[in-house]
Design a protein around this motif. Structure first.
Motif, PDB file in Angstrom:
ATOM      1  N   GLU A   9      12.150  13.265 -19.157  1.00 39.28           N
ATOM      2  CA  GLU A   9      13.470  12.566 -18.573  1.00 39.28           C
ATOM      3  C   GLU A   9      13.317  12.318 -17.452  1.00 39.28           C
ATOM      4  O   GLU A   9      12.962  13.256 -16.279  1.00 39.28           O
ATOM      5  N   VAL A  10      13.296  11.002 -16.814  1.00 43.74           N
ATOM      6  CA  VAL A  10      13.251  10.803 -15.392  1.00 43.74           C
ATOM      7  C   VAL A  10      14.117   9.601 -14.939  1.00 43.74           C
ATOM      8  O   VAL A  10      14.560   8.949 -15.677  1.00 43.74           O
ATOM      9  N   MET A  11      14.426   9.434 -13.450  1.00 43.15           N
ATOM     10  CA  MET A  11      15.240   8.778 -13.056  1.00 43.15           C
ATOM     11  C   MET A  11      14.538   7.314 -12.926  1.00 43.15           C
ATOM     12  O   MET A  11      13.493   7.294 -12.406  1.00 43.15           O
ATOM     13  N   LEU A  12      15.207   6.195 -13.169  1.00 42.73           N
ATOM     14  CA  LEU A  12      14.792   4.962 -13.035  1.00 42.73           C
ATOM     15  C   LEU A  12      15.630   4.293 -11.828  1.00 42.73           C
ATOM     16  O   LEU A  12      16.779   4.119 -11.717  1.00 42.73           O
ATOM     17  N   TYR A  13      14.742   3.525 -11.097  1.00 40.04           N
ATOM     18  CA  TYR A  13      15.466   2.855  -9.773  1.00 40.04           C
ATOM     19  C   TYR A  13      14.806   1.399 -10.157  1.00 40.04           C
ATOM     20  O   TYR A  13      13.872   0.937 -10.670  1.00 40.04           O
ATOM     21  N   HIS A  14      15.754   0.606  -9.398  1.00 42.01           N
ATOM     22  CA  HIS A  14      15.411  -0.567  -9.402  1.00 42.01           C
ATOM     23  C   HIS A  14      14.064  -1.426  -8.822  1.00 42.01           C
ATOM     24  O   HIS A  14      13.170  -2.158  -9.488  1.00 42.01           O
ATOM     25  N   ASN A  15      13.760  -0.782  -7.491  1.00 43.45           N
ATOM     26  CA  ASN A  15      12.522  -1.139  -6.900  1.00 43.45           C
ATOM     27  C   ASN A  15      12.457  -0.024  -6.000  1.00 43.45           C
ATOM     28  O   ASN A  15      13.161   1.064  -6.114  1.00 43.45           O
ATOM     29  N   GLU A  16      11.294  -0.230  -5.066  1.00 47.94           N
ATOM     30  CA  GLU A  16      11.199   1.074  -3.982  1.00 47.94           C
ATOM     31  C   GLU A  16      11.960   1.231  -3.106  1.00 47.94           C
ATOM     32  O   GLU A  16      12.371   2.554  -2.698  1.00 47.94           O
ATOM     33  N   GLU A  17      12.936   0.233  -2.750  1.00 46.68           N
ATOM     34  CA  GLU A  17      14.018   0.364  -1.635  1.00 46.68           C
ATOM     35  C   GLU A  17      15.069   1.065  -2.054  1.00 46.68           C
ATOM     36  O   GLU A  17      15.640   1.673  -1.233  1.00 46.68           O
ATOM     37  N   THR A  18      15.455   1.063  -3.341  1.00 49.98           N
ATOM     38  CA  THR A  18      16.465   1.489  -4.026  1.00 49.98           C
ATOM     39  C   THR A  18      16.663   3.112  -3.851  1.00 49.98           C
ATOM     40  O   THR A  18      17.466   3.610  -3.481  1.00 49.98           O
ATOM     41  N   LEU A  27      11.873  -0.325 -12.044  1.00 48.13           N
ATOM     42  CA  LEU A  27      11.903  -1.171 -13.088  1.00 48.13           C
ATOM     43  C   LEU A  27      10.854  -2.522 -12.499  1.00 48.13           C
ATOM     44  O   LEU A  27      10.376  -2.897 -13.291  1.00 48.13           O
ATOM     45  N   GLU A  28      10.890  -2.830 -11.326  1.00 48.25           N
ATOM     46  CA  GLU A  28       9.901  -3.846 -11.017  1.00 48.25           C
ATOM     47  C   GLU A  28       9.685  -3.527  -9.420  1.00 48.25           C
ATOM     48  O   GLU A  28      10.566  -2.735  -8.370  1.00 48.25           O
ATOM     49  N   ARG A  29       8.495  -4.125  -9.049  1.00 46.55           N
ATOM     50  CA  ARG A  29       7.906  -3.675  -7.796  1.00 46.55           C
ATOM     51  C   ARG A  29       8.374  -4.869  -6.825  1.00 46.55           C
ATOM     52  O   ARG A  29       8.321  -5.983  -7.053  1.00 46.55           O
ATOM     53  N   LEU A  30       8.589  -4.350  -5.583  1.00 50.35           N
ATOM     54  CA  LEU A  30       9.019  -5.321  -4.561  1.00 50.35           C
ATOM     55  C   LEU A  30       7.846  -6.626  -4.508  1.00 50.35           C
ATOM     56  O   LEU A  30       8.109  -7.632  -4.044  1.00 50.35           O
ATOM     57  N   TYR A  31       6.570  -5.901  -4.250  1.00 52.15           N
ATOM     58  CA  TYR A  31       5.494  -6.741  -3.812  1.00 52.15           C
ATOM     59  C   TYR A  31       4.328  -6.465  -4.859  1.00 52.15           C
ATOM     60  O   TYR A  31       3.309  -5.674  -4.651  1.00 52.15           O
ATOM     61  N   PRO A  32       4.291  -7.109  -5.973  1.00 46.97           N
ATOM     62  CA  PRO A  32       3.236  -6.818  -6.853  1.00 46.97           C
ATOM     63  C   PRO A  32       1.924  -7.431  -6.405  1.00 46.97           C
ATOM     64  O   PRO A  32       1.990  -8.219  -5.530  1.00 46.97           O
ATOM     65  N   GLN A  33       0.864  -7.325  -7.306  1.00 51.65           N
ATOM     66  CA  GLN A  33      -0.330  -7.869  -6.670  1.00 51.65           C
ATOM     67  C   GLN A  33      -0.333  -9.200  -6.702  1.00 51.65           C
ATOM     68  O   GLN A  33      -0.879  -9.838  -5.903  1.00 51.65           O
ATOM     69  N   LYS A  65       0.730  -1.256  -0.129  1.00 50.04           N
ATOM     70  CA  LYS A  65       0.012   0.068  -0.078  1.00 50.04           C
ATOM     71  C   LYS A  65       0.648   1.114  -0.107  1.00 50.04           C
ATOM     72  O   LYS A  65       0.552   2.231  -0.430  1.00 50.04           O
ATOM     73  N   LYS A  66       2.141   1.327   0.609  1.00 47.57           N
ATOM     74  CA  LYS A  66       2.968   2.240   0.736  1.00 47.57           C
ATOM     75  C   LYS A  66       3.421   2.626  -0.686  1.00 47.57           C
ATOM     76  O   LYS A  66       3.793   3.939  -0.967  1.00 47.57           O
ATOM     77  N   SER A  67       3.706   1.832  -1.738  1.00 47.62           N
ATOM     78  CA  SER A  67       4.373   2.018  -2.716  1.00 47.62           C
ATOM     79  C   SER A  67       3.309   2.877  -3.809  1.00 47.62           C
ATOM     80  O   SER A  67       2.106   2.694  -3.709  1.00 47.62           O
ATOM     81  N   VAL A  68       3.839   4.027  -4.384  1.00 43.54           N
ATOM     82  CA  VAL A  68       3.041   4.727  -5.265  1.00 43.54           C
ATOM     83  C   VAL A  68       3.158   4.453  -6.856  1.00 43.54           C
ATOM     84  O   VAL A  68       2.551   5.102  -7.413  1.00 43.54           O
ATOM     85  N   TRP A  69       4.212   3.533  -6.983  1.00 41.18           N
ATOM     86  CA  TRP A  69       4.575   3.418  -8.339  1.00 41.18           C
ATOM     87  C   TRP A  69       3.701   1.902  -8.720  1.00 41.18           C
ATOM     88  O   TRP A  69       3.963   0.841  -8.655  1.00 41.18           O
TER      89      TRP A  69
END
Length: 205
Positions: free
Chosen positions: A96-105, A157-163, A44-48
């Protein structure tokens, strides 16, 4: 005498089966609780949450950066690793935006797109970063996740906890709960049948 031994063994078996069923139900409840306080809040915390396509603009390896495992880290707990910076075009909009591996990165280091898990061997880390950068340059266009409400400008790039991962987290506790309930029901049915048979036997006598 033999009949008494059989009845005693049957009661012991029923008691053990009942304890097993209750234990499975209790464990499933604990697993539900653990899932509810770990995976669900992170989800729920993830906005991506919205998936789209990103086009690679830059994949640069910058100078070494420091990684501290805690604020009071000593020199032994400070590791330096090459910083991979990946900039992408979000949904071919020219933004142009910054890409991160996941939410924790981003939480650990907002300057780098990827943070290796093992930072102790610098040569291995450098080799891994080169491979990842090469993969980005080769693929160019790939799926990514962004914030549909626009509160967060970066993408991941990927979510830690997808649906689907969230649903999978409930599979094992659900199976354990169902198995425990079935065992309890079977024991209770067996006890009811035994009592009914004993009552009918006495009635016939």
């Amino acid at each position: 005498m033999l009949g008494k031994k059989v009845v005693t063994a049957q009661k012991r078996g029923e008691t053990r089966a009942l304890c097993l069923g209750l234990g499975m139900v209790a464990c499933s409840m604990m697993m539900y609780f653990f899932t509810g306080i770990t995976i669900i809040p992170s989800y729920k915390k993830s906005v991506w949450t919205k998936e789209t396509m990103c086009k690679l603009l830059k994949a640069n390896i910058k100078d070494k950066v420091q990684c501290l495992f805690n604020n009071d880290a000593s020199d032994e707990n400070i590791f330096r690793y090459p910083c991979l910076e990946v900039l992408v075009d979000l949904n071919f909009s020219g933004q142009e935006v910054m890409l991160y591996h996941n939410e924790e990165t981003k939480e650990r280091n907002p300057k780098c797109s990827y943070i290796p898990q093992n930072l102790e061997n610098y040569k291995e880390v450098k080799k891994l970063i080169d491979i990842i950068a090469g993969n980005f340059r080769e693929k160019q266009i790939f799926p990514c996740y962004y914030d549909p409400e626009g509160r967060e400008k970066s993408v991941i790039l990927e979510r830690l906890y997808p649906q689907e991962k969230r649903y999978f987290a409930y599979v094992w506790p659900s199976l354990m709960l169902i198995g425990g309930v079935l065992i309890i029901i079977m024991v209770k049915v067996s006890q009811y049948v035994s009592v009914l048979s004993a009552w009918q036997y006495k009635t016939n006598i």
